[in-house]
Design an enzyme around this catalytic site. Structure first.
Site, PDB file in Angstrom:
ATOM      1  N   GLY A 273       0.835  -1.197   0.000  1.00  0.00           N
ATOM      2  CA  GLY A 273       0.000   0.000   0.000  1.00  0.00           C
ATOM      3  C   GLY A 273       0.869   1.246   0.000  1.00  0.00           C
ATOM      4  O   GLY A 273       2.093   1.161   0.017  1.00  0.00           O
ATOM      5  N   VAL A 274       0.233   2.396  -0.015  1.00  0.00           N
ATOM      6  CA  VAL A 274       1.015   3.627  -0.054  1.00  0.00           C
ATOM      7  C   VAL A 274       1.218   4.169   1.362  1.00  0.00           C
ATOM      8  O   VAL A 274       0.547   3.750   2.283  1.00  0.00           O
ATOM      9  CB  VAL A 274       0.335   4.710  -0.934  1.00  0.00           C
ATOM     10  CG1 VAL A 274       0.523   4.397  -2.388  1.00  0.00           C
ATOM     11  CG2 VAL A 274      -1.140   4.840  -0.583  1.00  0.00           C
ATOM     12  N   GLY A 275       2.158   5.084   1.511  1.00  0.00           N
ATOM     13  CA  GLY A 275       2.348   5.753   2.797  1.00  0.00           C
ATOM     14  C   GLY A 275       3.640   5.369   3.478  1.00  0.00           C
ATOM     15  O   GLY A 275       4.453   4.599   2.962  1.00  0.00           O
ATOM     16  N   ASN A 276       3.784   5.957   4.657  1.00  0.00           N
ATOM     17  CA  ASN A 276       5.014   5.889   5.425  1.00  0.00           C
ATOM     18  C   ASN A 276       5.401   4.450   5.789  1.00  0.00           C
ATOM     19  O   ASN A 276       6.551   4.018   5.593  1.00  0.00           O
ATOM     20  CB  ASN A 276       4.781   6.721   6.702  1.00  0.00           C
ATOM     21  CG  ASN A 276       6.064   7.191   7.308  1.00  0.00           C
ATOM     22  OD1 ASN A 276       7.140   6.877   6.814  1.00  0.00           O
ATOM     23  ND2 ASN A 276       5.959   7.921   8.398  1.00  0.00           N
ATOM     24  N   GLU A 298      -0.155  -2.027  -7.046  1.00  0.00           N
ATOM     25  CA  GLU A 298      -0.935  -0.964  -7.681  1.00  0.00           C
ATOM     26  C   GLU A 298      -0.077   0.210  -8.107  1.00  0.00           C
ATOM     27  O   GLU A 298      -0.256   0.771  -9.167  1.00  0.00           O
ATOM     28  CB  GLU A 298      -1.908  -0.428  -6.629  1.00  0.00           C
ATOM     29  CG  GLU A 298      -3.319  -0.716  -6.877  1.00  0.00           C
ATOM     30  CD  GLU A 298      -4.136  -0.176  -5.728  1.00  0.00           C
ATOM     31  OE1 GLU A 298      -5.083  -0.846  -5.353  1.00  0.00           O
ATOM     32  OE2 GLU A 298      -3.827   0.905  -5.191  1.00  0.00           O
ATOM     33  N   ILE A 368      -6.769   1.876   9.509  1.00  0.00           N
ATOM     34  CA  ILE A 368      -7.103   2.874  10.531  1.00  0.00           C
ATOM     35  C   ILE A 368      -7.201   2.177  11.888  1.00  0.00           C
ATOM     36  O   ILE A 368      -6.632   2.631  12.867  1.00  0.00           O
ATOM     37  CB  ILE A 368      -8.400   3.613  10.144  1.00  0.00           C
ATOM     38  CG1 ILE A 368      -8.049   4.610   9.027  1.00  0.00           C
ATOM     39  CG2 ILE A 368      -9.041   4.307  11.339  1.00  0.00           C
ATOM     40  CD1 ILE A 368      -9.163   5.477   8.561  1.00  0.00           C
ATOM     41  N   ASN A 388      -9.925   8.206   3.186  1.00  0.00           N
ATOM     42  CA  ASN A 388      -9.623   8.186   1.754  1.00  0.00           C
ATOM     43  C   ASN A 388     -10.585   7.269   1.004  1.00  0.00           C
ATOM     44  O   ASN A 388     -11.349   7.694   0.160  1.00  0.00           O
ATOM     45  CB  ASN A 388      -8.189   7.708   1.512  1.00  0.00           C
ATOM     46  CG  ASN A 388      -7.174   8.589   2.220  1.00  0.00           C
ATOM     47  OD1 ASN A 388      -7.339   9.801   2.278  1.00  0.00           O
ATOM     48  ND2 ASN A 388      -6.151   7.986   2.776  1.00  0.00           N
ATOM     49  N   GLY A 392      -7.254  -0.365  -3.254  1.00  0.00           N
ATOM     50  CA  GLY A 392      -7.131  -1.743  -3.719  1.00  0.00           C
ATOM     51  C   GLY A 392      -6.921  -2.717  -2.573  1.00  0.00           C
ATOM     52  O   GLY A 392      -6.677  -3.899  -2.805  1.00  0.00           O
TER      53      GLY A 392
HETATM   54  N1  COA Z   1      -8.764   6.721  14.574  1.00  0.00           N
HETATM   55  C1  COA Z   1      -8.803   8.013  14.220  1.00  0.00           C
HETATM   56  N2  COA Z   1      -7.907   8.570  13.376  1.00  0.00           N
HETATM   57  C2  COA Z   1      -6.928   7.789  12.918  1.00  0.00           C
HETATM   58  C3  COA Z   1      -6.806   6.439  13.270  1.00  0.00           C
HETATM   59  C4  COA Z   1      -7.780   5.909  14.146  1.00  0.00           C
HETATM   60  N3  COA Z   1      -7.744   4.633  14.519  1.00  0.00           N
HETATM   61  N4  COA Z   1      -5.737   5.934  12.653  1.00  0.00           N
HETATM   62  C5  COA Z   1      -5.189   6.913  11.927  1.00  0.00           C
HETATM   63  N5  COA Z   1      -5.908   8.030  12.098  1.00  0.00           N
HETATM   64  C6  COA Z   1      -5.655   9.340  11.499  1.00  0.00           C
HETATM   65  C7  COA Z   1      -4.238   9.794  11.768  1.00  0.00           C
HETATM   66  O1  COA Z   1      -4.145  10.375  13.043  1.00  0.00           O
HETATM   67  C8  COA Z   1      -4.040  10.785  10.649  1.00  0.00           C
HETATM   68  O2  COA Z   1      -4.734  11.968  10.977  1.00  0.00           O
HETATM   69  P1  COA Z   1      -4.150  13.418  10.604  1.00  0.00           P
HETATM   70  O3  COA Z   1      -4.209  13.473   9.120  1.00  0.00           O
HETATM   71  O4  COA Z   1      -5.102  14.337  11.297  1.00  0.00           O
HETATM   72  O5  COA Z   1      -2.750  13.435  11.150  1.00  0.00           O
HETATM   73  C9  COA Z   1      -4.796  10.128   9.481  1.00  0.00           C
HETATM   74  O6  COA Z   1      -5.727   9.226  10.085  1.00  0.00           O
HETATM   75  C10 COA Z   1      -3.871   9.350   8.545  1.00  0.00           C
HETATM   76  O7  COA Z   1      -3.140   8.438   9.310  1.00  0.00           O
HETATM   77  P2  COA Z   1      -1.589   8.134   9.099  1.00  0.00           P
HETATM   78  O8  COA Z   1      -1.095   7.437  10.310  1.00  0.00           O
HETATM   79  O9  COA Z   1      -0.890   9.356   8.622  1.00  0.00           O
HETATM   80  O10 COA Z   1      -1.643   7.007   8.015  1.00  0.00           O
HETATM   81  P3  COA Z   1      -1.417   6.892   6.468  1.00  0.00           P
HETATM   82  O11 COA Z   1      -1.206   8.172   5.781  1.00  0.00           O
HETATM   83  O12 COA Z   1      -0.402   5.829   6.352  1.00  0.00           O
HETATM   84  O13 COA Z   1      -2.844   6.325   6.015  1.00  0.00           O
HETATM   85  C11 COA Z   1      -4.715   4.920   5.841  1.00  0.00           C
HETATM   86  C12 COA Z   1      -3.435   5.239   6.613  1.00  0.00           C
HETATM   87  C13 COA Z   1      -5.318   3.654   6.423  1.00  0.00           C
HETATM   88  C14 COA Z   1      -5.719   6.057   5.972  1.00  0.00           C
HETATM   89  C15 COA Z   1      -4.317   4.717   4.335  1.00  0.00           C
HETATM   90  O14 COA Z   1      -3.351   3.722   4.231  1.00  0.00           O
HETATM   91  C16 COA Z   1      -5.508   4.351   3.481  1.00  0.00           C
HETATM   92  O15 COA Z   1      -6.210   5.223   2.994  1.00  0.00           O
HETATM   93  N6  COA Z   1      -5.730   3.032   3.302  1.00  0.00           N
HETATM   94  C17 COA Z   1      -6.854   2.519   2.558  1.00  0.00           C
HETATM   95  C18 COA Z   1      -6.521   2.279   1.124  1.00  0.00           C
HETATM   96  C19 COA Z   1      -5.382   1.319   0.924  1.00  0.00           C
HETATM   97  O16 COA Z   1      -5.131   0.433   1.730  1.00  0.00           O
HETATM   98  N7  COA Z   1      -4.688   1.507  -0.176  1.00  0.00           N
HETATM   99  C20 COA Z   1      -3.594   0.679  -0.572  1.00  0.00           C
HETATM  100  C21 COA Z   1      -4.083  -0.435  -1.399  1.00  0.00           C
HETATM  101  S1  COA Z   1      -3.057  -0.754  -2.727  1.00  0.00           S
END
Ligand code: COA
Length: 512
Positions: A273-276, A298, A368, A388, A392
């Site tokens: 997946g994407v991200g940190n 993806e 999340i 978001n 995928g």
């Molecule tokens: N409850 C409330 N907020 C939460 C949370 C929870 N359990 N977990 C994370 N968050 C918040 C974070 O605090 C952060 O908030 P901010 O923007 O106010 O700082 C935000 O959600 C993003 O979290 P972050 O830790 O920066 O994660 P990320 O950028 O790595 O994203 C997902 C994590 C899950 C949101 C992201 O991976 C996603 O959209 N996944 C779904 C799609 C996917 O899996 N795609 C890949 C498939 S190929």
């Protein structure tokens, strides 16, 4: 037939060249109520000029008191010139599938915009089957148009083939910022509709089964617009300590799987997946002892390019690039090296269950929250606020050889535990989640019953601040629950989220 260089004319077909016009003229060909299939996936390959002009038209119409809205279907997330501008103008009626734009998110969560969260691998067929009504316009960024009218796709391919086939009118944005060396990197393949659908003949990640070009019916093209604008290209953030620890747990686990003989030494194709956290895993792989890795995923992100460069990864299949500006420069400068190692496919193929299952993909996605039984919420904060979209993650988790979900054990400065008694929204059920990882540890859930899973998840993954409360909930549920198979106390199970909404903290008051 090759396009010679970035500086020569990118529209070599005279018929289509005669349709070149300004972005404003092209935007004038779009009507209120149109459903538009736009290119774009994870901030790459999206149209950059016509959506901005469309947003101006919409704002002017609103100023005159007229309602002007369109529905926007894409591959996945785009950029501020598309989602941001159209959302700001209040111009989107329905948006699908994945988005990550702050303004779009705000409007959806304010109830001002309809949003449909669809598995990315389903979008093309939903449109082709007619589930989503008529597609009026395809607005597609491309790299070049060849003399015979075939089109070189851009830095993402997403659903473009479907949009072109299904729409009545086509607008092409030819972006000379995109490297001409993208020519030959794509593999466009069309699935027949059931009952005539045939097996997809992909047997290994780098295999090509289609054409490097998109075919565009010239009679449907109503406008060609020339642009020279960069993709969104988010700057790269170095992995933080927590992400590195999560990556460490996953790499140790994969080594163990190899030792057990459950996986070959070069692992199985990786989806990330994407991200940190995802990038931290890819960076970790660069130092890990695995060689000859492959990827069926993806998006090609920074970590993956590093692995290709170091030779650890031999090939990568995806539907889009999603690179930082620095890594984009690296790829552009060395395109001949990357050319044969990267295949960009339509997203219905990159995310197709049949291929993912056949290749035995290792799916690694961020989440999340997860509950003590292993259900995963990837999309909704506190059960109702979209972040978001599912992207995928479902395509890969449900069909992969292994499905791994990962997150830090706490969010929002520790006021939220990402391991909860019951998830507030379910994207991936306990049946599709095999491994959960936080910085504290990894829970291998395979072969365990719900109660065994709950004890393991709390022991390995929960944050020390929340472990006691989770165990207390589980112990009481095991005694008092209506059924003892998946014990729950329904009056309490979402109480953690309620507490956060009331007090800004999931902990009970005395604890903070
Ligand atoms: N409850 C409330 N907020 C939460 C949370 C929870 N359990 N977990 C994370 N968050 C918040 C974070 O605090 C952060 O908030 P901010 O923007 O106010 O700082 C935000 O959600 C993003 O979290 P972050 O830790 O920066 O994660 P990320 O950028 O790595 O994203 C997902 C994590 C899950 C949101 C992201 O991976 C996603 O959209 N996944 C779904 C799609 C996917 O899996 N795609 C890949 C498939 S190929």
């Amino acid at each position: 037939m090759a396009i010679a260089s970035a500086t020569t004319n990118r529209v070599l077909n005279s018929n289509l060249a005669s349709k070149i016009m300004s972005a404003a003229e092209a935007a004038a060909l779009i009507n209120s109520g149109d459903q538009i299939g736009m290119s774009g996936f994870t901030g790459s390959g999206y149209p950059k000029a016509v959506p901005l002009e469309l947003a101006h038209r919409i704002a002017e119409a609103t100023f005159r008191g007229q309602k002007f809205q369109v529905s926007v279907f894409t591959g996945a997330s785009t950029g501020p010139e598309l989602d941001g501008a159209l959302a700001m103008a209040g111009g989107i009626h329905l948006r699908l599938p994945y988005q990550s734009d702050p303004e779009t998110r705000k409007r959806i969560n304010a109830g001002e915009m309809e949003y449909m969260d669809v598995h990315l691998g389903h979008v093309a067929q939903f449109v082709e089957y007619g589930f989503l009504g008529k597609l009026n316009v395809a607005l597609i960024e491309v790299t070049a148009i060849l003399e015979d009218g075939r089109v070189v796709p851009s830095s993402s391919i997403g659903n473009n083939r479907t949009w072109i086939d299904e729409a009545d009118r086509i607008i092409l944005e030819v972006n000379s910022w995109q490297p001409t060396a993208l020519e030959g990197m794509h593999d466009v393949y069309k699935l027949k509709a059931p009952p005539n659908r045939e097996p997809i003949p992909i047997l290994h990640t780098g295999q090509r089964i289609g054409s490097p070009y998109l075919t565009v019916p010239p009679e449907k093209v109503v406008a060609v617009v020339l642009t020279d604008a960069p993709d969104r290209n988010t700057p790269f953030k170095a992995p933080d300590e927590g992400s590195k620890r999560i990556a460490g747990h996953i790499l140790e686990f994969l080594s163990w799987e190899v030792k057990k003989g459950r996986m070959p030494e070069n692992l199985l194709p990786l989806q990330s997946g994407v991200g940190n956290i995802a990038n931290a895993v890819l960076f970790g792989l660069d130092e890990a002892p695995f060689e000859g890795l492959t990827s069926y995923t993806e998006v090609i992100q920074d970590g993956m390019v590093r692995l290709l460069k170091s030779g650890k990864l031999t090939c990568a299949s995806a539907t889009a690039f999603s690179l930082s500006p620095g890594m984009m420069d690296e790829v552009n400068a060395n395109m001949p090296f990357y050319h044969d190692k990267i295949v960009l496919r339509p997203q219905e193929i990159s995310n197709h269950p049949e291929v993912i299952r056949r290749l035995g993909v290792i799916a690694m996605n961020a989440m999340i929250e997860a509950d003590i039984y292993g259900n995963v919420n990837s999309t909704h904060v506190m059960g109702s606020r979209i972040q978001n979209g599912i992207g995928g993650s479902g395509d890969f988790a449900r069909n992969g050889y292994l499905s791994i979900f990962m997150a830090p054990s706490i969010a929002q400065k520790g006021t939220i535990s990402t391991i909860v008694p019951m998830v507030s929204h379910v994207d991936h059920t306990e049946h599709d989640v095999q491994v959960l990882v936080t910085e504290n540890g990894l829970a291998d859930l395979r072969g365990l019953s719900p109660r065994q899973r709950a004890h393991l998840i709390i022991e390995k993954c929960a944050n020390p601040d929340y472990k006691g409360a989770l165990l207390d909930y589980l112990n009481r549920a095991e005694r008092l629950s209506y059924g003892k198979h998946t014990p729950h106390l329904l009056t309490e199970s979402l109480g953690w989220h309620n507490r956060y909404l009331r007090n800004g903290n999931m902990r009970i008051r005395e604890e903070f």
